[in-house]
Design a protein around this motif. Structure first.
Motif, short mmCIF file in Angstrom:
data_model
loop_
_atom_site.label_atom_id
_atom_site.label_comp_id
_atom_site.label_asym_id
_atom_site.label_seq_id
_atom_site.Cartn_x
_atom_site.Cartn_y
_atom_site.Cartn_z
N UNK A 7 25.29 -46.86 -39.07
CA UNK A 7 24.81 -46.37 -40.15
C UNK A 7 25.92 -46.53 -40.76
N UNK A 8 26.76 -45.72 -39.51
CA UNK A 8 27.56 -44.73 -40.37
C UNK A 8 29.17 -45.78 -40.55
N UNK A 9 29.30 -46.94 -39.07
CA UNK A 9 30.31 -47.54 -38.99
C UNK A 9 30.17 -48.58 -40.52
N UNK A 10 28.60 -49.29 -40.89
CA UNK A 10 28.85 -50.56 -41.22
C UNK A 10 28.21 -50.07 -42.85
N UNK A 11 27.18 -49.11 -43.12
CA UNK A 11 27.18 -49.21 -44.40
C UNK A 11 27.34 -47.63 -44.94
N UNK A 12 27.49 -46.45 -44.40
CA UNK A 12 27.53 -45.49 -44.98
C UNK A 12 28.27 -44.50 -44.39
N UNK A 13 29.16 -43.61 -44.50
CA UNK A 13 30.26 -42.92 -44.31
C UNK A 13 29.82 -41.83 -43.95
N UNK A 14 29.37 -41.57 -44.95
CA UNK A 14 28.90 -40.70 -44.82
C UNK A 14 26.98 -40.00 -44.83
N UNK A 19 20.42 -35.31 -39.26
CA UNK A 19 19.56 -35.67 -39.56
C UNK A 19 18.77 -37.12 -39.60
N UNK A 20 19.77 -37.43 -39.35
CA UNK A 20 19.25 -39.20 -39.53
C UNK A 20 19.09 -39.45 -38.20
N UNK A 21 19.40 -39.33 -36.85
CA UNK A 21 18.85 -39.09 -35.70
C UNK A 21 17.35 -38.58 -35.78
N UNK A 22 17.42 -37.29 -36.40
CA UNK A 22 15.99 -36.13 -36.49
C UNK A 22 15.07 -37.72 -37.12
N UNK A 23 15.55 -38.08 -37.96
CA UNK A 23 14.98 -39.10 -38.49
C UNK A 23 13.72 -39.84 -38.13
N UNK A 24 15.34 -40.76 -37.44
CA UNK A 24 14.63 -41.68 -36.05
C UNK A 24 13.99 -41.07 -34.95
N UNK A 25 13.75 -40.39 -34.52
CA UNK A 25 12.75 -40.19 -33.39
C UNK A 25 12.12 -39.07 -34.03
N UNK A 26 12.28 -39.38 -35.15
CA UNK A 26 10.45 -38.97 -36.32
C UNK A 26 9.32 -40.34 -36.09
N UNK A 39 14.74 -34.59 -49.12
CA UNK A 39 14.73 -35.98 -50.24
C UNK A 39 16.50 -36.59 -49.88
N UNK A 40 17.54 -35.44 -50.32
CA UNK A 40 18.88 -36.33 -50.49
C UNK A 40 18.81 -36.56 -49.08
N UNK A 41 18.12 -36.43 -48.24
CA UNK A 41 18.42 -36.69 -46.70
C UNK A 41 18.59 -38.29 -46.80
N UNK A 42 16.49 -37.77 -46.85
CA UNK A 42 15.36 -39.29 -46.40
C UNK A 42 16.26 -40.19 -47.20
N UNK A 43 15.80 -40.62 -48.17
CA UNK A 43 15.76 -41.37 -48.83
C UNK A 43 16.83 -42.75 -48.40
N UNK A 44 18.71 -41.87 -48.67
CA UNK A 44 19.66 -42.75 -48.67
C UNK A 44 20.11 -43.34 -46.72
N UNK A 45 19.48 -42.02 -46.18
CA UNK A 45 19.46 -41.75 -44.26
C UNK A 45 18.44 -43.13 -44.49
N UNK A 46 17.42 -43.73 -44.59
CA UNK A 46 16.56 -44.40 -44.21
C UNK A 46 17.19 -46.00 -45.12
N UNK A 47 17.15 -45.63 -46.12
CA UNK A 47 18.24 -47.07 -46.75
C UNK A 47 18.90 -47.85 -46.26
N UNK A 48 20.29 -47.12 -45.67
CA UNK A 48 21.16 -47.16 -45.54
C UNK A 48 20.96 -47.55 -44.13
#
Length: 84
Positions: A7-14, A19-26, A39-48
């Protein structure tokens, strides 16, 4: 971590990789620490991350709809209501 890195490489470098890994593990039933994740982490991370998955599936609409329907059903079974 592979999904977060893709995701970082293709869609969202920031994206915050940890945090994204933790959301995936959850999502897969683990119980990672969630302190500091908002929510500022959850929504864009999940979308991207979803965008990265869709791109990897070459836009297979049937598979995408099936996975999203299963996810929505799981959310509803937990007593949550998705906004319409």
């Amino acid at each position: 971590m592979a999904l977060a890195s893709l995701t970082k490489a293709q869609h969202w470098r920031d994206i915050d990789l940890m945090k994204a890994d933790y959301l995936t593990r959850l999502l897969f039933g683990e119980k990672p620490p969630l302190e500091g994740i908002t929510n500022r982490d959850v929504y864009p991370s999940c979308l991207f991350m979803l965008s990265a998955i869709v791109a990897d599936w070459d836009g297979d609409d049937g598979a995408i709809r099936s996975v999203l329907a299963d996810a929505e059903e799981g959310v509803a079974l937990r007593g949550n209501v998705l906004a319409t």
